[in-house]
Design a protein around this motif. Structure first.
Motif, PDB file in Angstrom:
ATOM      1  N   GLY A   1       0.812  -1.211   0.000  1.00  0.00           N
ATOM      2  CA  GLY A   1       0.000   0.000   0.000  1.00  0.00           C
ATOM      3  C   GLY A   1       0.843   1.257   0.000  1.00  0.00           C
ATOM      4  N   LEU A   2       1.919   1.213   0.758  1.00  0.00           N
ATOM      5  CA  LEU A   2       2.764   2.397   0.866  1.00  0.00           C
ATOM      6  C   LEU A   2       3.347   2.780  -0.492  1.00  0.00           C
ATOM      7  CD1 LEU A   2       3.828   4.302   2.999  1.00  0.00           C
ATOM      8  CD2 LEU A   2       5.832   2.880   3.171  1.00  0.00           C
ATOM      9  N   PHE A   3       3.702   1.777  -1.270  1.00  0.00           N
ATOM     10  CA  PHE A   3       4.344   2.090  -2.546  1.00  0.00           C
ATOM     11  C   PHE A   3       3.346   2.352  -3.653  1.00  0.00           C
ATOM     12  CE2 PHE A   3       8.093   0.005  -0.654  1.00  0.00           C
ATOM     13  CZ  PHE A   3       8.927   1.088  -0.773  1.00  0.00           C
TER      14      PHE A   3
ATOM     15  N   CYS B   1      -0.091   3.278  -3.381  1.00  0.00           N
ATOM     16  CA  CYS B   1      -1.129   4.289  -3.246  1.00  0.00           C
ATOM     17  C   CYS B   1      -0.587   5.686  -3.474  1.00  0.00           C
ATOM     18  CB  CYS B   1      -1.755   4.225  -1.856  1.00  0.00           C
ATOM     19  SG  CYS B   1      -2.761   2.782  -1.670  1.00  0.00           S
ATOM     20  N   ALA B   2      -1.405   6.487  -4.133  1.00  0.00           N
ATOM     21  CA  ALA B   2      -0.995   7.862  -4.372  1.00  0.00           C
ATOM     22  C   ALA B   2      -1.552   8.784  -3.290  1.00  0.00           C
ATOM     23  CB  ALA B   2      -1.468   8.307  -5.746  1.00  0.00           C
ATOM     24  N   GLN B   3      -2.715   8.408  -2.735  1.00  0.00           N
ATOM     25  CA  GLN B   3      -3.331   9.279  -1.736  1.00  0.00           C
ATOM     26  C   GLN B   3      -2.510   9.338  -0.459  1.00  0.00           C
ATOM     27  OE1 GLN B   3      -7.209   7.766  -1.179  1.00  0.00           O
ATOM     28  NE2 GLN B   3      -8.138   9.251  -2.556  1.00  0.00           N
ATOM     29  N   LEU B   4      -2.352  10.550   0.047  1.00  0.00           N
ATOM     30  CA  LEU B   4      -1.510  10.725   1.230  1.00  0.00           C
ATOM     31  C   LEU B   4      -2.097  10.010   2.432  1.00  0.00           C
ATOM     32  CD1 LEU B   4      -0.535  14.464   0.834  1.00  0.00           C
ATOM     33  CD2 LEU B   4       0.296  12.456  -0.350  1.00  0.00           C
ATOM     34  N   MET B   5      -3.423  10.121   2.597  1.00  0.00           N
ATOM     35  CA  MET B   5      -4.071   9.497   3.747  1.00  0.00           C
ATOM     36  C   MET B   5      -3.834   7.994   3.752  1.00  0.00           C
ATOM     37  SD  MET B   5      -6.195  10.165   6.270  1.00  0.00           S
ATOM     38  CE  MET B   5      -7.876  10.634   6.566  1.00  0.00           C
ATOM     39  N   ARG B   6      -3.908   7.390   2.569  1.00  0.00           N
ATOM     40  CA  ARG B   6      -3.730   5.936   2.512  1.00  0.00           C
ATOM     41  C   ARG B   6      -2.303   5.551   2.828  1.00  0.00           C
ATOM     42  NH1 ARG B   6      -8.425   3.259  -0.218  1.00  0.00           N
ATOM     43  NH2 ARG B   6      -9.511   4.987  -1.165  1.00  0.00           N
ATOM     44  N   LYS B   7      -1.380   6.414   2.487  1.00  0.00           N
ATOM     45  CA  LYS B   7       0.009   6.119   2.838  1.00  0.00           C
ATOM     46  C   LYS B   7       0.160   6.079   4.356  1.00  0.00           C
ATOM     47  CE  LYS B   7       2.372   8.014  -1.210  1.00  0.00           C
ATOM     48  NZ  LYS B   7       3.112   6.859  -1.704  1.00  0.00           N
ATOM     49  N   ILE B   8      -0.521   7.007   5.024  1.00  0.00           N
ATOM     50  CA  ILE B   8      -0.462   7.004   6.489  1.00  0.00           C
ATOM     51  C   ILE B   8      -1.066   5.716   7.038  1.00  0.00           C
ATOM     52  CG2 ILE B   8      -1.285   8.169   8.563  1.00  0.00           C
ATOM     53  CD1 ILE B   8      -1.198  10.767   7.064  1.00  0.00           C
ATOM     54  N   LEU B   9      -2.220   5.326   6.480  1.00  0.00           N
ATOM     55  CA  LEU B   9      -2.852   4.082   6.943  1.00  0.00           C
ATOM     56  C   LEU B   9      -1.932   2.900   6.683  1.00  0.00           C
ATOM     57  CD1 LEU B   9      -6.550   4.597   5.767  1.00  0.00           C
ATOM     58  CD2 LEU B   9      -5.542   5.030   7.996  1.00  0.00           C
ATOM     59  N   ALA B  10      -1.326   2.876   5.502  1.00  0.00           N
ATOM     60  CA  ALA B  10      -0.445   1.759   5.150  1.00  0.00           C
ATOM     61  C   ALA B  10       0.732   1.685   6.122  1.00  0.00           C
ATOM     62  CB  ALA B  10       0.051   1.910   3.722  1.00  0.00           C
ATOM     63  N   LEU B  11       1.296   2.833   6.452  1.00  0.00           N
ATOM     64  CA  LEU B  11       2.412   2.846   7.397  1.00  0.00           C
ATOM     65  C   LEU B  11       1.984   2.311   8.756  1.00  0.00           C
ATOM     66  CD1 LEU B  11       4.527   6.057   6.970  1.00  0.00           C
ATOM     67  CD2 LEU B  11       5.346   3.753   7.342  1.00  0.00           C
TER      68      LEU B  11
END
Lengths: 95, 314, 490, 99, 100
Positions: free
Chosen positions: E18-20, E22-32
């Motif tokens: 997901g981190l790599f 996803c483009a959406q910033l929010m999803r990057k936070i969730l993925a992390l």
């Protein structure tokens, strides 16, 4: 009785899994939020069953914390995420 | 619990995987955020199954409570309903290269983790527990054996607050959006419960799962709930106000104790054995209060106004 | 002074100052400067003790290794602590002087607490010998660094965001490796792990995870993508500390681990791979630095390139011809690079203030209106960075080269020489345009009026760091024996 | 098996059934208002029965009091939460089913 | 135990992917967040695999959870500022609420 409780826990867990369908389908954000609320109840029930089953009082505390905080998500939801406020254009929170 | 336990774990694991996947790939940000909140809730149950009730308590209060409120509030500032935000997730491009690499590495890692003997430190901790001043081994590790970690952790909470406040004024409105008579009622009913439960958890910490972290987290979440139930926030951004000292209290107290014990010829953080129990209790109190305030301040997402009264209502 | 107290003060003082600076913003400036001035004698006590008795260890709370957290003080730690203190103090002086030019009150209120948190985190990092404790510290350093970058506002926000994601992923990978090591050996202490670690699959997986995480945090090629915008867009004082010390901190951990617990696995492929990454970083970072148009971006890419030199220590030390020489060269390189880089960023900040931009074609000539001290700082720092004798940079590269030649590692020697030429190329480019412009209204510089006056302390802070970079070369032999006396713990 | 054990067990099983019924309502009812009608109410009764059942089963007074506290807190939270969701949905202009 | 170990590895992969991707910033936070949770899970599984239940990983994970909430809060704050700078959110009030 100790045979019954694990079965009930499994039922409640399945209850959550089935409820996930509502999160998936929606259709409105309110439906999803309502489903999430339901999960808190089931999780509390599971924690309580486990507490009695394994004689651990800490799990009752866990249920207590769940119960206390379950209102937080809904209140945040109606006040922040789904408030339908016109944002930013009025610059209301700029100093 | 045998086979039923295994079945329970299986369903729980599947639900965790499903919600984690949804949190990242569900169409629509709101669905993703709700999925993540459910993930946090289920994680708390998983910690219980893994015989980690301390973590379960913290996860319930922080992971499922404060983080959920933070995510939903942040969502309120985004245009998650505007369609543009949906289905933007999969956009592979050049990053596609990283995915197979990561998978390959992790596959090797999974195989490696299989072989771990996990000697653990259970025995040394149990052996020294008598000298630590508390009966709960997790509290002993947190506030005695590895107290330096805990000091740094509280420092990170304070640092998070400083970092957020440096970004700008708080982006959330101060008063509730939805006018409902139920909200103030909720606040009045729940507030004593929050205080009671936090105090209870703090007290239990020395001999059973609980302690400063869950207690502080519950109290902090309670503050956030109060804020949203329409209570006027008392935590101001006033430069000269006492609140800043209150926020720094946990860190200052821990540093103070760490240095103070050195006057008796001990090392950094080396409590005298006969005082250890009382010192730890003192630190738990300071840390618990401070954590509650810090989590609330983190939730504000930015510097609160010096005076909430003069701030224009949303 | 009590040695235990001195060690505790190194980490505890900046953190205490940070809490005070947050609670009472007015004393922020004094807290930062005071911390720096107090740390100088404290560090001197520690250095003297190390020279007298060699490296030592302090068990926090009196709990010994597998249970408690340990601090270790040796030449490597002390060198980096000294570097941190010097750069942070100079940058703080610069920042205090710069503060007279700005009016942003929020920035003023929160700058010093963030700064002191970063400082305390770095000091704690260089002392710590516990892998999980290091994870917590790494998060602390990242968080403070991100907030300091974001404080510049505007495009720096996006840079801060990318840095944050990269560094959080780095921490998580690092923690994953630590978890594996703990599962295998039941210990978190570096020296304890050095004794227990064997060459087998789990250790290798852990080493890969930790190294990946740290490469990401240290912005080492090819994971350097986040560094140039973050360091280029932050305020000059922040960039100075980030480039001189924060990136070095990740590299420091690589050293600790690869010459500690993972030492058995180093010879062979890992060493060659790390060396290759270093070589690629030297060349790629150097070429990109040549292509930049903004002064701070040139310096930022130069960080990518210069850290590549330090990575060469792995194959050179593993080659076993002159490992001590390689170690000393690397230590010297970290020291000289940190001092020179700090100086360059501070000087670039001065010039950007004076000319309103750090675009290479907008910076005026050295002689115009009081920018001479900054230019002298740039010239001296550049001399050290390129490696002109008798600077610290020269000594560092010479020792590395000697070790490469002794090991008959011709490719690594070639990289060192080639990298030096590229460094000379981009640093000459910095100096070329302004030197051609003999007066303000010459053709190269568009008419923009005379440079703004700035407080003298700003260029002087840069100048002092540059002089320290040169001086470290003059005292090379003394430092060399000090490195030997201080030894490497673990 | 003791009498309290049997009573407690029956109450607990009944409570779980109520929770399942609530979920059935959540899944099968046509719109958010009807779902609000079905689910929180069933959940509250269900949790109440489970708490009571477990209290009876364990036979410990302090535990029963704690369980009652959990139930009361949940009662307040669910009731207020359901009301808030309904109010917010109305304000957003979501029409009740059949209107 | 094996089950939770497998779960940790699966969550690691989901989070990393997901981190790599996803483009959406929010999803990057969730993925992390998913990624860190996976690492915590691994640690706790190790704690339980030990012969005597090991409290040290529990303490480590507690510390980690608190650190994570701090970084998540800062990441969200940064994201909100960043997105508002990029163009400002549009109001959701007049949109069809059913498309959520």
């Amino acid at each position: 009785m100790t045979d019954l409780f694990p079965l009930l826990m499994i039922l409640l867990m399945l209850n959550i899994v089935v409820g996930l369908m509502r999160v998936l389908r929606g259709p409105t954000a309110a439906d999803r939020m309502l489903a999430a609320e339901m999960f808190a109840t089931s999780a509390i029930a599971i924690a309580l069953l486990l507490a009695v089953l394994t004689q651990r009082e800490a799990l009752v505390d866990l249920a207590l914390v769940f119960a206390l905080l379950s209102a937080l998500a809904v209140v945040t939801f109606v006040n922040r995420a789904w408030s339908g406020r016109v944002r930013s254009s009025d610059g209301e929170d700029r100093p | 619990m045998g086979a039923p336990g295994l079945a329970f774990d299986g369903i729980l694991g599947a639900a965790l995987l499903w919600t984690a996947w949804q949190a990242i790939h569900a169409a629509g940000l709101f669905r993703a955020v709700v999925s993540f909140m459910v993930f946090g809730l289920l994680m708390a149950l998983a910690w219980v199954r893994l015989e980690a009730p301390d973590i379960a308590l913290a996860e319930a209060a922080i992971g499922a409570g404060i983080t959920g409120a933070l995510l939903l509030s942040a969502l309120g500032r985004l245009d998650w309903e505007a369609g543009r935000a949906t289905d933007e997730c999969l956009r592979g491009r050049d990053r596609a290269f990283w995915v197979p690499t990561g998978l390959l590495l992790l596959a090797g890692l999974g195989g490696a983790a299989w072989l771990l003997p996990a000697p653990g430190l259970g025995e040394p901790v149990a052996a020294e527990l008598g000298r630590s001043g508390v009966e709960n081994p997790v509290t002993a590790v947190l506030l005695n054996f590895r107290a330096w970690d805990t000091l740094l952790e509280i420092a990170i909470l304070l640092l998070g607050v400083v970092a957020l406040w440096s970004l700008g004024p708080t982006p959330w409105p101060s008063s509730p959006e939805l006018v409902s008579p139920a909200l103030p009622m909720l606040g009045r009913v729940l507030f004593p419960a929050f205080v009671l439960v936090s105090a209870y958890l703090l007290w239990r910490g020395s001999h059973a799962p609980g302690g400063a972290f869950p207690a502080g987290a519950v109290m902090g979440a309670g503050g956030v709930l109060m804020l949203m139930a329409g209570a006027r926030p008392w935590l101001s951004g006033d430069v000269h106000g006492p609140w800043r000292w209150a926020l720094a209290l946990g860190m200052v107290a821990m540093l103070g104790v760490a240095f103070a014990v050195m006057t008796g010829g001990h090392g950094f953080f080396e409590y005298p054995v006969e005082l250890a129990g009382r010192l730890i209790l003192l630190l738990e109190l300071a840390a618990g209060l401070s954590i509650a305030l810090l989590l609330f301040a983190l939730y504000l997402g930015g510097e609160p106004p010096a005076d909430w009264e003069t701030r224009r209502p949303a | 002074m009590n040695i235990t107290l001195a060690t505790a003060l190194v980490a505890g003082l900046p953190l205490t100052a940070a809490a005070v600076a947050f609670a009472h913003p007015r004393v922020g400036r004094m807290a930062a400067l005071g911390t720096g001035l107090l740390l100088l004698p404290v560090l001197a006590v520690l250095v003297l003790e190390a020279l007298r008795t060699g490296p030592w260890r302090h068990n926090l709370g009196g709990w010994t290794a597998p249970l408690g957290i340990g601090w270790q003080v040796d030449a490597l730690a002390l060198t980096l602590l000294a570097l941190t203190t010097l750069v942070a103090l100079a940058a703080a002086v610069y920042r205090v002087a710069e503060g007279r030019l700005t009016r942003d009150s929020r920035y003023r209120r929160y700058f010093w607490p963030l700064w002191l948190f970063l400082w305390g985190g770095l000091n704690a990092l260089f002392l710590s010998a516990d892998l999980f404790n290091l994870y917590v510290i790494l998060e602390m350093v990242s968080l403070a660094a991100v907030a300091l970058i974001a404080a510049a506002g505007g495009p720096a926000l996006a840079a801060a965001w990318r840095y944050f994601l990269a560094t959080l992923l780095g921490s998580t990978l690092y923690l994953l490796g630590v978890a594996l090591l703990y599962g295998q050996y039941g210990a978190l202490d570096v020296s304890l792990l050095s004794g227990r670690a064997e060459e087998e699959l789990v250790t290798l997986a852990a080493a890969v995870m930790i190294t990946l995480g740290l490469l990401l945090k240290g912005a080492i090629f090819p994971l350097h993508f986040w560094l140039p915008p973050a360091h280029g867009r932050a305020h000059a004082a922040v960039s100075a500390v980030l480039s001189a010390v924060v990136v070095t901190a990740a590299f420091y951990l690589l050293l600790r681990l690869w010459f500690g617990p993972f030492a058995g696995m180093l010879p062979g492929l890992p060493a060659q791979l790390l060396g290759l990454l270093g070589a690629a970083a030297v060349l790629w970072g150097g070429v990109l630095a040549l292509l930049q148009r903004h002064l701070k971006m040139v310096i930022a890419y130069s960080t990518v390139s210069q850290l590549g030199f330090a990575l060469l220590v792995f194959p050179l030390a593993a080659a076993d011809a002159l490992p001590d020489q390689a170690h000393a060269g690397m230590l010297m390189l970290l020291l000289a690079h940190g001092l020179a880089k700090g100086s360059l960023f501070l000087a670039a900040g001065c010039l950007a203030w004076q000319w309103g931009s750090d675009h290479l074609r907008r910076i005026g000539p050295p002689m115009a209106g009081g920018s001479l001290p900054a230019w002298i700082a740039i010239a001296l720092a550049a001399a050290s960075l390129v490696g002109l004798p008798p600077s610290g940079g020269f000594v560092a590269k010479w020792w590395l080269l000697e070790s490469a030649l002794a090991a008959r590692a011709w490719p690594w020697a070639a990289v060192i020489v080639l990298g030096t030429f590229i460094t000379a190329g981009y640093l000459w480019r910095i100096l070329r345009d302004p030197l051609r412009a003999t007066s303000v209204d010459s053709a190269v510089v568009p008419a923009q009026g005379p440079p703004l006056p700035i407080p003298l302390a700003m260029p002087w802070a840069a100048l002092l760091l540059a002089l320290a970079a040169i001086a470290s070369g003059l005292f090379a032999t003394a430092l060399r024996s000090a490195f030997a006396a201080g030894g490497l713990a673990g | 098996m003791s009498l309290t054990g049997v009573i407690g067990g029956i109450l607990t099983v009944g409570g779980v059934l109520f929770l399942l019924l609530g979920t059935l309502g959540l899944l099968r009812f046509p719109d958010v208002y009807t779902r609000l009608h079905a689910q929180p109410k069933a959940d509250n009764i269900g949790l109440g029965m489970i708490c009571l059942g477990l209290g009876v089963y364990s036979g410990s007074l302090s535990l029963t009091l704690k369980l009652l506290l959990v139930w009361l807190l949940m009662l307040v939270a669910t009731a207020v939460g359901a009301g808030l969701i309904a109010r917010a949905a109305l304000r957003r202009g979501i029409r009740p089913w059949g209107l | 135990m094996t089950l939770y170990l497998l779960l940790a590895v699966a969550l690691l992969i989901i989070g990393l992917h997901g981190l790599f991707v996803c483009a959406q910033l929010m999803r990057k936070i969730l993925a992390l967040n998913v990624l860190t949770t996976a690492v915590f899970l691994l640690l706790v599984v190790l704690a339980q695999a030990a012969e005597v239940l090991d409290p040290v990983p529990h303490a480590m994970v507690l510390t980690g959870i608190v650190v994570t909430v701090s970084t998540t809060a800062v990441a969200l704050g940064l994201m909100v500022r960043l997105l508002e700078r990029r163009g400002g959110p549009v109001s959701g009030r007049d949109r069809d609420s059913r498309n959520s």
